[in-house]
Design an enzyme around this catalytic site. Structure first.
Site, PDB file in Angstrom:
ATOM      1  CD  GLU A  36      31.997 142.432  63.889  1.00 35.30           C
ATOM      2  OE1 GLU A  36      31.913 142.067  65.079  1.00 35.30           O
ATOM      3  OE2 GLU A  36      32.611 143.457  63.539  1.00 35.30           O
ATOM      4  NE  ARG A 266      35.868 153.321  58.990  1.00 37.42           N
ATOM      5  CZ  ARG A 266      34.980 152.428  59.431  1.00 37.42           C
ATOM      6  NH1 ARG A 266      33.688 152.601  59.207  1.00 37.42           N
ATOM      7  NH2 ARG A 266      35.376 151.375  60.107  1.00 37.42           N
ATOM      8  CE  LYS A 276      27.974 147.914  64.629  1.00 34.00           C
ATOM      9  NZ  LYS A 276      28.435 146.513  64.567  1.00 34.00           N
TER      10      LYS A 276
END
Length: 549
Positions: A36, A266, A276
């Site tokens: 993104e 992950r 983030k």
């Protein structure tokens, strides 16, 4: 740059791919890396990039770089440019970048199909009402009072939403699945929301934007992705991924075989925050000097620190691919960088904590050039000439007035070799001038006949004071003290120290980004534009012994 190599360790994803190819389900492999464009890539993205591009390369397929730009309020061209740059830096050729926004027209066509087929409806509840009626993990959801609108009414409202006739939040297009499903993600998930927002690529064309969970499967299918690799948090989304694609294929909008979503764990690293929210907090509260601060776990920061693409690829190979969440010691990443840099980095001499050394019997007007190998293990890299004179800089720790046991460097009466130069005998230390005093043995110059007749145990590096290049050196360390990187109170106050170092003159011309080893100190890189040097990693893992560098 060496050609990127795919992960070599066997893993469950490779087994799935090989079974699909053997059965004839797929003739080729197509993967994708779908960032993104609302932030900078970090260490976790590096693993995903290496995995997706590496698998495609291994099986002779392709990997698409596709931007999931479905949220115009948070996306910027700055992030697009940075992501493109970092994928190239890691060594991968993505051809032409693709964008979710390229498919907005088709996504909307799919939405109208779902509405017409009775598989989607426009919900006019408030966000609070929708949240309340969604239920919980222990309580089933409740149907919206608008769930039984006719397809004709829903289509009319959807087109009004598209044409900008309703305010943000007034309506939402939802899939019509099962509000009693034990999987909350199947309780009539949202497909489109109203956003009167300018998009960085489509401008003001659209007043409604697809949700990521709706857009992503369609993008995969349109691009012919065979294996859609996601991290584990998307596992609960897979039933909707399959539901959506199956229904669109049944309606003739997509061709089979459809993409298969596969989840893997992950990357979680000790001493590193990858969320983030925390990364934004670090930047906005000025705990670091921007997104490319060498302490940041962003790829922009990593490049500036001197981390290498080869090191990231080795790291991805070493940690492998797993279905189980695990936390990797940060030292594993550092060791991968050391392994690569040890091979690639030329050696240079640098004194980071200088004290003056005067050779009292060395001729005052004499300057010599000594030959120094650029890499002791790689003679093919040749040698360079380094100036030697009677006044030098040495490391302060290389002199002790009262030496501890096992100390073989300078102390009164002891002899050491000045690396690649002469053997010197220490006469003492002059406190008033902060000077170590020595005398040298003229017949002991390295590389000359008889030089090794005088045996010494100590060997120290140096820089000629007259010829030294003075520069700031930033000594970077782990950003968080504790293994579990938590709140800002856990930041390491010594994550950045700056010293004024004395460097051999060849370092005046160091090229930014080119790795170097400062002998005894670690691996460094010249910082573009500042004239300073950044420490990439120490020669050894000092944290393993409980002594941060």
């Amino acid at each position: 740059m060496n050609k990127p190599q795919p992960p070599s360790t066997s893993n469950f994803i490779k087994q799935i791919i090989e079974a699909d190819l053997a059965s004839g389900r797929h003739q080729t492999v197509v993967t994708r890396f779908p960032p993104e464009p609302n932030g900078y890539l970090h260490f976790g993205h590096a693993k995903s990039i290496v995995l997706n591009f590496g698998l495609a390369e291994l099986y002779g397929g392709r990997c698409n770089l596709r931007f999931d730009d479905t949220n115009p309020e948070k996306e910027e061209q700055e992030y697009v440019d940075s992501i493109l740059e970092m994928v190239k830096w890691l060594g991968y050729d993505y051809g032409t970048a693709l964008y979710a926004s390229d498919y907005f027209d088709f996504m909307y066509e799919c939405a109208e199909h779902l509405v017409s087929a009775g598989l989607a409806y426009v919900d006019s509840q408030s966000p609070e009402q929708m949240q309340h009626n969604r239920g919980s993990f222990t309580e089933a959801g409740r149907n919206s009072p608008f769930r039984d609108r006719t397809p004709e009414d829903n289509l009319k409202l959807l087109r009004e939403m598209r044409d900008g006739r309703h305010a943000d939040g007034a309506h939402v297009l939802r899939a019509k699945i099962d509000m009693a499903s034990p999987n909350i993600n199947m309780r009539d998930p949202a497909l489109y929301r109203i956003k009167h927002a300018e998009h960085h690529r489509t401008g003001s064309k659209w007043c409604i934007y697809p949700m990521y969970t709706y857009a992503h499967p369609i993008e995969d299918a349109v691009e012919g992705i065979t294996h859609s690799l996601c991290t584990l948090e998307f596992e609960d989304q897979r039933p909707f991924y399959d539901w959506l694609l199956d229904n669109l294929a049944a309606g003739g909008l997509l061709k089979r075989p459809l993409p298969q979503q596969i989840e893997f764990a992950r990357v979680n690293l000790t001493h590193v925050a990858l969320s983030k929210r925390k990364l934004i907090q670090l930047v906005e509260e000025k705990h670091v000097d921007g997104w490319d601060d060498p302490r940041m776990p962003t790829l922009a920061g990593a490049r500036r620190r001197g981390y290498t693409p080869e090191g990231f690829r080795l790291f991805a190979e070493r940690i492998g691919v797993s279905k189980a969440n695990q936390t990797i010691e940060f030292s594993v990443l550092e060791d991968c960088m050391r392994e690569v840099l040890n091979e690639a980095a030329p050696r240079r001499m640098a004194v980071l904590d200088p004290v003056k050394l005067v050779i009292e019997n060395y001729p005052a007007d004499l300057n010599e050039m000594v030959e120094v190998p650029n890499h002791p293990q790689k003679p093919e890299l040749g040698k360079r000439k380094v100036p030697f004179a009677g006044v030098l800089w040495i490391e302060r720790e290389d002199y002790q007035e009262v030496p501890p046991k096992g100390y073989f460097r300078l102390y009164p009466g002891n002899m050491v070799r000045l690396r690649y130069g002469y053997v010197v005998k220490c006469l003492g230390y002059d406190k008033s001038s902060d000077t170590v005093r020595c005398e040298y043995l003229p017949d002991t110059r390295s590389g000359t006949p008889g030089a090794e007749k005088v045996k010494v145990k100590g060997n120290i590096h140096w820089v000629s004071m007259k010829h030294a290049h003075r520069a700031d050196v930033h000594l970077y360390d782990r950003l968080f003290r504790e293994a579990e990187a938590g709140e800002m109170e856990g930041l390491n106050p010594d994550s950045k120290r700056t010293v004024v170092a004395k460097l051999e003159p060849a370092l005046r011309d160091a090229q930014p980004g080119a790795p170097l080893q400062f002998e005894r100190h670690g691996y460094f890189v010249a910082d573009a534009g500042s004239g300073a040097f950044n420490r990439t990693v120490t020669l050894r893992d000092s944290w393993a012994a409980g002594k941060p560098a």
